[in-house]
Design a protein around this motif. Sequence first.
Motif, PDB file in Angstrom:
ATOM      1  N   ARG A   4     -10.402  -7.350 -19.127  1.00 21.80           N
ATOM      2  CA  ARG A   4     -10.197  -6.066 -18.462  1.00 21.80           C
ATOM      3  C   ARG A   4      -8.716  -5.743 -18.430  1.00 21.80           C
ATOM      4  NH1 ARG A   4     -13.307  -5.464 -12.976  1.00 21.80           N
ATOM      5  NH2 ARG A   4     -11.404  -6.400 -12.266  1.00 21.80           N
ATOM      6  N   ASP A   8      -8.319  -1.109 -14.965  1.00 18.13           N
ATOM      7  CA  ASP A   8      -9.655  -1.471 -14.488  1.00 18.13           C
ATOM      8  C   ASP A   8      -9.563  -2.346 -13.235  1.00 18.13           C
ATOM      9  OD1 ASP A   8     -10.818  -0.130 -16.640  1.00 18.13           O
ATOM     10  OD2 ASP A   8     -11.003  -1.952 -17.850  1.00 18.13           O
ATOM     11  N   GLU A  11      -8.457  -0.174 -10.294  1.00 15.41           N
ATOM     12  CA  GLU A  11      -9.599   0.667  -9.909  1.00 15.41           C
ATOM     13  C   GLU A  11     -10.602  -0.151  -9.095  1.00 15.41           C
ATOM     14  OE1 GLU A  11     -13.227   3.274 -11.910  1.00 15.41           O
ATOM     15  OE2 GLU A  11     -12.084   1.880 -13.153  1.00 15.41           O
ATOM     16  N   SER A  12     -10.948  -1.332  -9.564  1.00 15.62           N
ATOM     17  CA  SER A  12     -11.901  -2.185  -8.851  1.00 15.62           C
ATOM     18  C   SER A  12     -11.397  -2.537  -7.456  1.00 15.62           C
ATOM     19  CB  SER A  12     -12.167  -3.465  -9.632  1.00 15.62           C
ATOM     20  OG  SER A  12     -12.820  -3.186 -10.827  1.00 15.62           O
ATOM     21  N   TYR A  13     -10.120  -2.857  -7.362  1.00 14.10           N
ATOM     22  CA  TYR A  13      -9.517  -3.196  -6.072  1.00 14.10           C
ATOM     23  C   TYR A  13      -9.644  -2.025  -5.092  1.00 14.10           C
ATOM     24  CZ  TYR A  13      -5.872  -4.030  -2.594  1.00 14.10           C
ATOM     25  OH  TYR A  13      -5.186  -4.170  -1.417  1.00 14.10           O
ATOM     26  N   LYS A  15     -11.720   0.538  -5.221  1.00 10.53           N
ATOM     27  CA  LYS A  15     -13.126   0.793  -4.921  1.00 10.53           C
ATOM     28  C   LYS A  15     -13.688  -0.239  -3.947  1.00 10.53           C
ATOM     29  CE  LYS A  15     -14.542   3.558  -8.858  1.00 10.53           C
ATOM     30  NZ  LYS A  15     -15.361   3.654 -10.067  1.00 10.53           N
ATOM     31  N   GLU A  16     -13.197  -1.454  -4.048  1.00 15.56           N
ATOM     32  CA  GLU A  16     -13.629  -2.503  -3.121  1.00 15.56           C
ATOM     33  C   GLU A  16     -13.197  -2.155  -1.696  1.00 15.56           C
ATOM     34  OE1 GLU A  16     -12.404  -7.098  -2.673  1.00 15.56           O
ATOM     35  OE2 GLU A  16     -13.179  -6.541  -4.652  1.00 15.56           O
TER      36      GLU A  16
END
Length: 155
Positions: A4, A8, A11-13, A15-16
């Motif tokens: 990744r 990405d 973004e994941s962080y 969104k978490e």
Amino acid sequence: MQNRNISDIIESYLKEILADSKQIEIKRSEIAEQFDVVPSQINYVIKTRFNIQNGYLVESKRGGGGYIRIAKVNLINNVNVIDDLIDYIGDHINARKGLQIIQSLYEDKVLTKKEANLILAAIDSNTLSFADKKVEDQVRARILISILNRLRCKE
């Protein structure tokens, strides 16, 4: 771990964090420092991944006490968001951006999987295969705007 890129991961962080609350307020410089990237990388992630077509409203305040506020919005329950989506679409939209809007509506449970797939079939580039790409994008916009206007009345 999957291969990744840093966008990405950021973004994941974010969104978490958003999973725990409907809205977050971050300092761009702090996030950039945490991931050892330049602040413009944070701007890029927010601009491309946290926008209205993906179901997010972003507000920012510049300066020393500045912040970036990201809020996950329920697309169907907020008429202003539907208006913003319609403004975003304008008189033309490409297939990729149209797909993002439909995915967000599906993820927010505004559309069923079947409804989303039917709409995607209708706005697909293969379906709207006009010789003139501009005409294709204009027809796609008309279809999406019509659907969004119908969703205002969904019971």
